[in-house]
Enzyme design. Sequence first.
Site, mmCIF file in Angstrom:
data_model
loop_
_atom_site.group_PDB
_atom_site.id
_atom_site.type_symbol
_atom_site.label_atom_id
_atom_site.label_comp_id
_atom_site.label_asym_id
_atom_site.label_seq_id
_atom_site.Cartn_x
_atom_site.Cartn_y
_atom_site.Cartn_z
ATOM 1 N N ASP A 26 -4.237 -1.830 4.898
ATOM 2 C CA ASP A 26 -4.723 -2.161 6.369
ATOM 3 C C ASP A 26 -6.457 -1.930 6.323
ATOM 4 O O ASP A 26 -6.575 -2.150 7.103
ATOM 5 C CB ASP A 26 -3.649 -0.829 6.672
ATOM 6 N N ASP A 64 0.686 -1.541 0.050
ATOM 7 C CA ASP A 64 -0.598 0.267 -0.050
ATOM 8 C C ASP A 64 0.731 0.822 -0.043
ATOM 9 O O ASP A 64 2.079 1.078 0.325
ATOM 10 C CB ASP A 64 -1.054 -0.164 1.561
ATOM 11 N N ASP A 73 -8.666 -5.156 2.353
ATOM 12 C CA ASP A 73 -7.578 -6.008 1.950
ATOM 13 C C ASP A 73 -7.993 -7.382 2.198
ATOM 14 O O ASP A 73 -7.049 -7.821 1.875
ATOM 15 C CB ASP A 73 -6.512 -4.897 2.221
#
Length: 1185
Positions: free
Chosen positions: A800, A479, A804
């Site tokens: 997070d 990310d 996801d």
Amino acid sequence: MGDMTNSDFYSKNQRNESSHGGEFGCTLEELRSLMELRGTEAVVKIKETYGDTEAICRRLKTSPVEGLPGTAPDLEKRKQIFGQNFIPPKKPKTFLQLVWEALQDVTLIILEIAAIISLGLSFYHPPGESNEGCATAQAGAEDEGEAEAGWIEGAAILLSVICVVLVTAFNDWSKEKQFRGLQSRIEQEQKFTVVRAGQVVQIPVAEIVVGDIAQIKYGDLLPADGLFIQGNDLKIDESSLTGESDQVRKSVDKDPMLLSGTHVMEGSGRMVVTAVGVNSQTGIIFTLLGAGGEEEEKKDKKGVKKGDGLQLPGKMQDGNVDSSQSKAKQQDGAAAMEMQPLKSAEGGDADDKKKANMHKKEKSVLQGKLTKLAVQIGKAGLVMSAITVIILVLYFTVDTFVVNKKPWLPECTPVYVQYFVKFFIIGVTVLVVAVPEGLPLAVTISLAYSVKKMMKDNNLVRHLDACETMGNATAICSDKTGTLTTNRMTVVQAYVGDVHYKEIPDPSSINAKTMELLVNAIAINSAYTTKILPPEKEGGLPRQVGNKTECGLLGFVLDLKQDYEPVRSQMPEEKLYKVYTFNSVRKSMSTVIKMPDESFRMYSKGASEIVLKKCCKILSGAGEPRVFRPRDRDEMVKKVIEPMACDGLRTICVAYRDFPSSPEPDWDNENDILNDLTCICVVGIEDPVRPEVPEAIRKCQRAGITVRMVTGDNINTARAIAIKCGIIHPGEDFLCLEGKEFNRRIRNEKGEIEQERIDKIWPKLRVLARSSPTDKHTLVKGIIDSTHTEQRQVVAVTGDGTNDGPALKKADVGFAMGIAGTDVAKEASDIILTDDNFSSIVKAVMWGRNVYDSISKFLQFQLTVNVVAVIVAFTGACITQDSPLKAVQMLWVNLIMDTFASLALATEPPTETLLLRKPYGRNKPLISRTMMKNILGHAVYQLTLIFTLLFVGEKMFQIDSGRNAPLHSPPSEHYTIIFNTFVMMQLFNEINARKIHGERNVFDGIFRNPIFCTIVLGTFAIQIVIVQFGGKPFSCSPLQLDQWMWCIFIGLGELVWGQVIATIPTSRLKFLKEAGRLTQKEEIPEEELNEDVEEIDHAERELRRGQILWFRGLNRIQTQIEVVNTFKSGASFQGALRRQSSVTSQSQDVANLSSPSRVSLSNALSSPTSLPPAAAGHPRREGVP
């Protein structure tokens, strides 16, 4: 208190409840039965019994706005009456149970039996013993004392078996203890937001009491049962309790029931807690399971067939709990609780589901390779030991009865039997030495040690094997926000009233009307839990609480010398008319409020390219709306948004729209509502790159790991950040794609994803921008399944958000953020980064590689010993009818090689040099050519010397020959020297084994590992004791000093010989085979039959990780047997398949391609009932050669 069994816990609560019921307006029982209702039934019941949720709050003496007063006596009383919010853990296995488990080892059992027979025979003095004619060598050097000592060997074998068992049990025990510690640490870190005395505070989950007002938001895992009081757009995934994967919409008037263990997938709100701990829905199921565990284990041993319909009554506590408990089969102690459905209608399938749902990623790459190796070595050892026994028996019988023509006399039978038992013991000893039972031990120690140390490097490992898989990682999909960047958002540029300000504008330069709109739009249209608090230390930065992007916007309001608090207190959360919360589809958030004149106003904010498309007006410098045409928009994108994005800023557009009071708009028709907006301003938010990230990424690239950035941001922003991080270097050949473009390239005309198309893209792809969670999952799956490169890829993913989850589960290693991560992401992950920092991932890679190397070092050492010991015992037995290394000596050697060496070699600390080589990948064999060269080279040296000593040793040392000694003869110096030399060579070879890539300096960094030094010296000391004072039990005779010097000298030769071997170039030795590699076919372990089932329900089945230990034994072979047994109960298997195929069909990627090996497996296992064609399962699409 933790030791109290669930049922005591339970009855104690009942008693308290009956006596204290009067203090609150409702009793524990009433609340519990209320929480068992669903949907409309519940609403009706609340209306009839209580009136509304407010009334329940009053009865529980709590305020929906202020929360509990939070005084200690009040909280204590609530805990007394309604219980605490923790579920007593299952009792750990006792040391004795672990000892019993260690005793189950087959080779040990054989040895025990042999030793007992040998003991029995030594006490049995048959009348014919004095008969000279029984056996040739019998009367030799034997005297009275020696005959008496015949029992010693049997006893010594038993004693060493006991040693081995105790050591194994102790290791398991300490491992379990460590795990419990780890679990409780994970637990303590879990906090939840509640309102107490009007203040929003975060408290540990265990501190929550009935009557607390909890704030719930997107991504939470609900810690207790409760009633929904107020909130917006709340959607919950209740699959962990009901098995339905659809998200359930919650509202005060239709379905206010919020259950523990479920996940918030969207929206936010507040709930009043009504049941905690063992009284919550999850707790009730746990209680049913907890007691079921022990009974169920007994049943397992008898092989009772399970799955004969698990009928749980609708109200669990009043059904016959026992019957359901005993059947609640505990699968790996894990995933079990989600199975008991709450409605009895589903009863029959509950059990099967469990079986279909074996723990994810059961076998890691390393474990697969090791199991295979251990089985191969074990087979070889079995063959060798069988041959040894046969040769010994044949030689003895032929020699006695054919050559010497002795008759078989009845009174001689016991003597012959004693010989046969001795041969049998020799055979078993060969087997014991051949089977590397130290392998699982080495893996465990190495992993446990690494996990402990990784805690210090901010890696909290949830699944042991993740740490070793990480060393093989070839790709990391990260990310951007929070991992590569600091996640401290600040507005640095703005476009307001036709002017593009490169820094925060002066408040006086902005029109007052515009300013008021801007402040209202930001203050009201953001989660009220998001705040900016004063800094903790003087002169520090203000603290950002809640959503970081919203914090950036609120900070912008403060920078404009305005305040958002008064706006919020004037328009409290309860008064908001409708909220469209942010989700990955909308990419925007909107809030509708009612104006004083009854008309409506909607404030909206979101990604600029999305919100601007919906704007048809824009506020001019005078604060008046003017027309905003598509061509104005294109110009704005060019002049304002792209320049901002190219500086690495996220652009956010803030807009509003007014609606008339009548007719009231149809709020559910989102497309019409979110349109015709008026743009107020566009801001550029900076999220600076973490200072240590570029260096960490450079290390990754040097270590052969490709870093890819997957983000929801604009492509220009993403590219700018990627360049700052060093993920891409200008002038290289790489791809940066947007989600839409990525999907266009990988799908065919029918819209299906094609692996070949993904293979064209992923090798060059470095940045995937504006991506949805499904894109992330598709990319990860595409890279893992790709057979495009010669090395299969091993992918790590960081995430997070709740969305996801699927990608984290699909990846080989999933990293969740410890600070910013949602509970859902943490549940789905393998490792939690406690500092949210990318550079911790590099540490994880280093530790992972270290685990792999430790195991290779151990293997190199272990196999050398195995090869030598087996050959010596085998040839010795064939030529001299007696193994030069006695059973007890072999067991001692086994103990040093296995247990101690695994401790010594598995605890080597990692060094930075580990990051200089390329990753091994999935199909690299465990034992490389270099290691094979070392193993064979050292074996040659050791065998040459031992055979020299065996056949000409007595002449060299001028001592009696130990060959052809009769049964029960005293130990000879000759054989003691052989034994001693053998052990000395192992000790020095252990130092050689510290390096496996052919390095010259084997002493490098040896003092950094105190355990290694201690073990080598300790073993040496014990060896001296054994040889000098071991006497009869160890078949040792004390040696002179010069003989000791020779033994040590020959041992030292190992180090010199190691240098000789290092000189031979490996490339010349083409004939050396590698061992322990996984072929493509075997890479789909049986467990993955269920991959697809898992993926849909990414709100992991673990429900509550703390109560259950992921204490997975490393004896994988047993696991496989369990899998087979599971399949054998034909009926339940079909049930599992039925359930599975129904779920699979919902999944997007049903792969009908099943590998041939799978079909044969299921046919072989099916009982007479033939299985439906579905039996082949739906394995994931895998490269089957």
